[in-house]
Design an enzyme around this catalytic site. Structure first.
Site, PDB file in Angstrom:
ATOM      1  N   ALA A  64       0.981  -1.136   0.216  1.00 23.59           N
ATOM      2  CA  ALA A  64       0.035  -0.169   0.202  1.00 23.59           C
ATOM      3  C   ALA A  64       0.526   0.805   0.236  1.00 23.59           C
ATOM      4  CB  ALA A  64      -1.007   0.114   1.098  1.00 23.59           C
ATOM      5  N   GLY A 108       0.150  -4.771   1.004  1.00 21.15           N
ATOM      6  CA  GLY A 108      -0.902  -5.118   0.037  1.00 21.15           C
ATOM      7  C   GLY A 108      -0.693  -5.816  -1.486  1.00 21.15           C
ATOM      8  N   GLU A 111      -1.298  -9.375  -0.969  1.00 20.94           N
ATOM      9  CA  GLU A 111      -2.577  -9.640  -0.551  1.00 20.94           C
ATOM     10  C   GLU A 111      -2.984  -9.612  -1.661  1.00 20.94           C
ATOM     11  OE1 GLU A 111      -2.739  -6.274   2.149  1.00 20.94           O
ATOM     12  OE2 GLU A 111      -3.705  -7.670   3.561  1.00 20.94           O
ATOM     13  N   GLU A 131       4.041  -5.822   7.399  1.00 18.38           N
ATOM     14  CA  GLU A 131       3.010  -4.081   8.334  1.00 18.38           C
ATOM     15  C   GLU A 131       3.547  -4.036   9.549  1.00 18.38           C
ATOM     16  OE1 GLU A 131       1.515  -6.907   5.996  1.00 18.38           O
ATOM     17  OE2 GLU A 131       0.487  -5.778   4.327  1.00 18.38           O
TER      18      GLU A 131
HETATM   19  N1  COA Z   1       4.419   3.417  -0.922  1.00 23.01           N
HETATM   20  C1  COA Z   1       4.787   4.446  -0.935  1.00 23.01           C
HETATM   21  N2  COA Z   1       6.002   4.737  -1.147  1.00 23.01           N
HETATM   22  C2  COA Z   1       6.556   3.203  -1.049  1.00 23.01           C
HETATM   23  C3  COA Z   1       6.196   2.207  -1.317  1.00 23.01           C
HETATM   24  C4  COA Z   1       5.499   1.945  -0.519  1.00 23.01           C
HETATM   25  N3  COA Z   1       4.456   0.915   0.313  1.00 23.01           N
HETATM   26  N4  COA Z   1       7.151   1.385  -1.248  1.00 23.01           N
HETATM   27  C5  COA Z   1       8.649   1.841  -1.639  1.00 23.01           C
HETATM   28  N5  COA Z   1       8.019   3.155  -1.906  1.00 23.01           N
HETATM   29  C6  COA Z   1       8.697   4.387  -3.197  1.00 23.01           C
HETATM   30  C7  COA Z   1       9.987   4.975  -2.606  1.00 23.01           C
HETATM   31  O1  COA Z   1       9.650   5.584  -1.380  1.00 23.01           O
HETATM   32  C8  COA Z   1      10.757   5.695  -3.235  1.00 23.01           C
HETATM   33  O2  COA Z   1      10.151   6.665  -3.520  1.00 23.01           O
HETATM   34  P1  COA Z   1      11.031   8.246  -3.621  1.00 23.01           P
HETATM   35  O3  COA Z   1      11.927   7.687  -4.773  1.00 23.01           O
HETATM   36  O4  COA Z   1      10.116   9.488  -3.755  1.00 23.01           O
HETATM   37  O5  COA Z   1      11.904   7.722  -2.663  1.00 23.01           O
HETATM   38  C9  COA Z   1      10.685   4.266  -4.435  1.00 23.01           C
HETATM   39  O6  COA Z   1       9.406   4.056  -3.888  1.00 23.01           O
HETATM   40  C10 COA Z   1      11.463   3.578  -4.787  1.00 23.01           C
HETATM   41  O7  COA Z   1      12.063   3.102  -3.068  1.00 23.01           O
HETATM   42  P2  COA Z   1      13.491   2.296  -2.430  1.00 23.01           P
HETATM   43  O8  COA Z   1      12.294   2.748  -0.781  1.00 23.01           O
HETATM   44  O9  COA Z   1      14.451   3.371  -2.834  1.00 23.01           O
HETATM   45  O10 COA Z   1      14.111   1.183  -3.133  1.00 23.01           O
HETATM   46  P3  COA Z   1      14.892   0.417  -2.607  1.00 23.01           P
HETATM   47  O11 COA Z   1      15.192  -0.318  -3.204  1.00 23.01           O
HETATM   48  O12 COA Z   1      15.849   1.256  -1.614  1.00 23.01           O
HETATM   49  O13 COA Z   1      13.748  -0.562  -1.131  1.00 23.01           O
HETATM   50  C11 COA Z   1      12.037  -1.865  -0.876  1.00 23.01           C
HETATM   51  C12 COA Z   1      12.454  -1.296  -2.062  1.00 23.01           C
HETATM   52  C13 COA Z   1      10.707  -2.238  -1.427  1.00 23.01           C
HETATM   53  C14 COA Z   1      13.141  -2.815   0.334  1.00 23.01           C
HETATM   54  C15 COA Z   1      10.854   0.198   0.062  1.00 23.01           C
HETATM   55  O14 COA Z   1      11.166   0.537  -0.840  1.00 23.01           O
HETATM   56  C16 COA Z   1      10.423  -0.631   0.790  1.00 23.01           C
HETATM   57  O15 COA Z   1      10.566  -1.414   2.059  1.00 23.01           O
HETATM   58  N6  COA Z   1       9.196  -0.327   1.047  1.00 23.01           N
HETATM   59  C17 COA Z   1       8.004  -0.326   1.486  1.00 23.01           C
HETATM   60  C18 COA Z   1       7.463  -2.122   1.324  1.00 23.01           C
HETATM   61  C19 COA Z   1       7.022  -2.027   3.167  1.00 23.01           C
HETATM   62  O16 COA Z   1       6.445  -1.438   4.369  1.00 23.01           O
HETATM   63  N7  COA Z   1       5.089  -2.408   2.162  1.00 23.01           N
HETATM   64  C20 COA Z   1       4.040  -2.332   2.645  1.00 23.01           C
HETATM   65  C21 COA Z   1       2.769  -1.405   3.257  1.00 23.01           C
HETATM   66  S1  COA Z   1       2.475  -1.387   4.290  1.00 23.01           S
END
Ligand code: COA
Length: 257
Positions: A64, A108, A111, A131
């Site tokens: 999400a 999400g 999911e 989460e």
């Molecule tokens: N919601 C909003 N933005 C998200 C996102 C999410 N769930 N997951 C990634 N993004 C965005 C990042 O903020 C970043 O945006 P920016 O370039 O404007 O800063 C972009 O996507 C790229 O992600 P980044 O974190 O730079 O990539 P990474 O390779 O370093 O890490 C992940 C990848 C997936 C490990 C990391 O993005 C992450 O932990 N995301 C969240 C996962 C999460 O908790 N999801 C469950 C939500 S309930």
């Protein structure tokens, strides 16, 4: 539509969530445009199977959109994740839906994949329900569908730790049906989609309804529902075509009637 693209390939439609710069995170636009796209595909009798995927090299869907969590009221969040959610629209979509997963399949995203009927993943994919690391819990079906798919112990460990598992583990758990090298992912997914698309559409719909009912009822209710749907399918032209084709030793030509 800004966040969704649809491509028709014969009887198979490919729906792509298209926010690669945000790893296809599910914001409210994805939910509303996705629901609208599904309404369109539901009404299109040429489309018999849907493949759902994410754009870009890194992620199927990274969850999400966390940035929207900040400003959302509890009621707005509940509305977005339930009444108007893409999770529910996929779950209730009458045609088979295959998730084609490459890269991060998180929160999400996992999911949404689990709301689909079949999941096919590349070997470089990774899965989690993270989460708990945000101080929240899954809200798009994660606690229920993951438990149904992989069992309580494995679901608990994933949900309580938020840890990622790799594609081989996801396959061993039964979270995904098949894993392929990335280079073969699309061809193998389309091959499966096309195979299913040749079947009788009403029978496919009723199969989905019956199988989904299994985890939502007890055995007696499930068996009753199945036999009612079995009787219902006897009213279709495709049932006549399927039986005739078998007896005449030819390939059936199902019309969805
Ligand atoms: N919601 C909003 N933005 C998200 C996102 C999410 N769930 N997951 C990634 N993004 C965005 C990042 O903020 C970043 O945006 P920016 O370039 O404007 O800063 C972009 O996507 C790229 O992600 P980044 O974190 O730079 O990539 P990474 O390779 O370093 O890490 C992940 C990848 C997936 C490990 C990391 O993005 C992450 O932990 N995301 C969240 C996962 C999460 O908790 N999801 C469950 C939500 S309930």
């Amino acid at each position: 539509m800004e966040t969704i693209t649809i491509e028709r390939r014969g009887r198979v439609a490919l729906l792509t969530i298209n926010r690669p710069d945000k790893l296809n995170a599910l914001n409210s636009a994805v939910h509303s445009e996705g629901v609208a796209a599904l309404d369109e595909l539901r009404a299109d009798s040429e489309v018999r199977v849907l493949v759902l995927t994410g754009s870009g090299e890194k992620a199927f869907i990274a969850g999400a959109d966390i940035s929207e969590f900040e400003g959302n009221t509890p009621v707005a969040q509940r509305d977005l994740f339930h009444e108007r959610s893409l999770f529910n629209s996929i779950d209730q979509f009458p045609k088979p839906v295959i998730a084609m997963i490459d890269g991060f399949c998180l929160g999400g995203g996992n999911e949404l994949a689990m709301a689909c009927d079949i999941r096919i993943a590349s070997d470089r994919s990774r899965f989690s329900q993270p989460e708990i690391n945000l101080g929240i819990i899954p809200g798009g079906g994660g606690t229920q569908r993951l438990t149904n798919l992989v069992g309580e112990g494995r679901a608990m460990e994933m949900i309580l730790t938020g840890d990622m598992i790799d594609a081989a583990t996801a396959e061993r758990f039964g979270l995904v049906n098949h894993v392929y090298p990335f280079a073969e992912l699309e061809a193998e997914t389309m091959k499966l989609a096309e195979k299913i698309a040749e079947k009788a559409p009403i029978a496919l719909q009723l199969c989905k309804e019956a199988v989904k009912f299994a985890s939502r009822s007890n055995l007696d209710e499930g068996l009753r529902r199945e036999v009612d749907l079995f009787a219902l399918v006897f009213s279709t032209e495709d049932k006549k075509e399927g039986i005739s084709a078998f007896l005449e030793k030819r390939k059936p030509d199902f019309k969805g009637k």
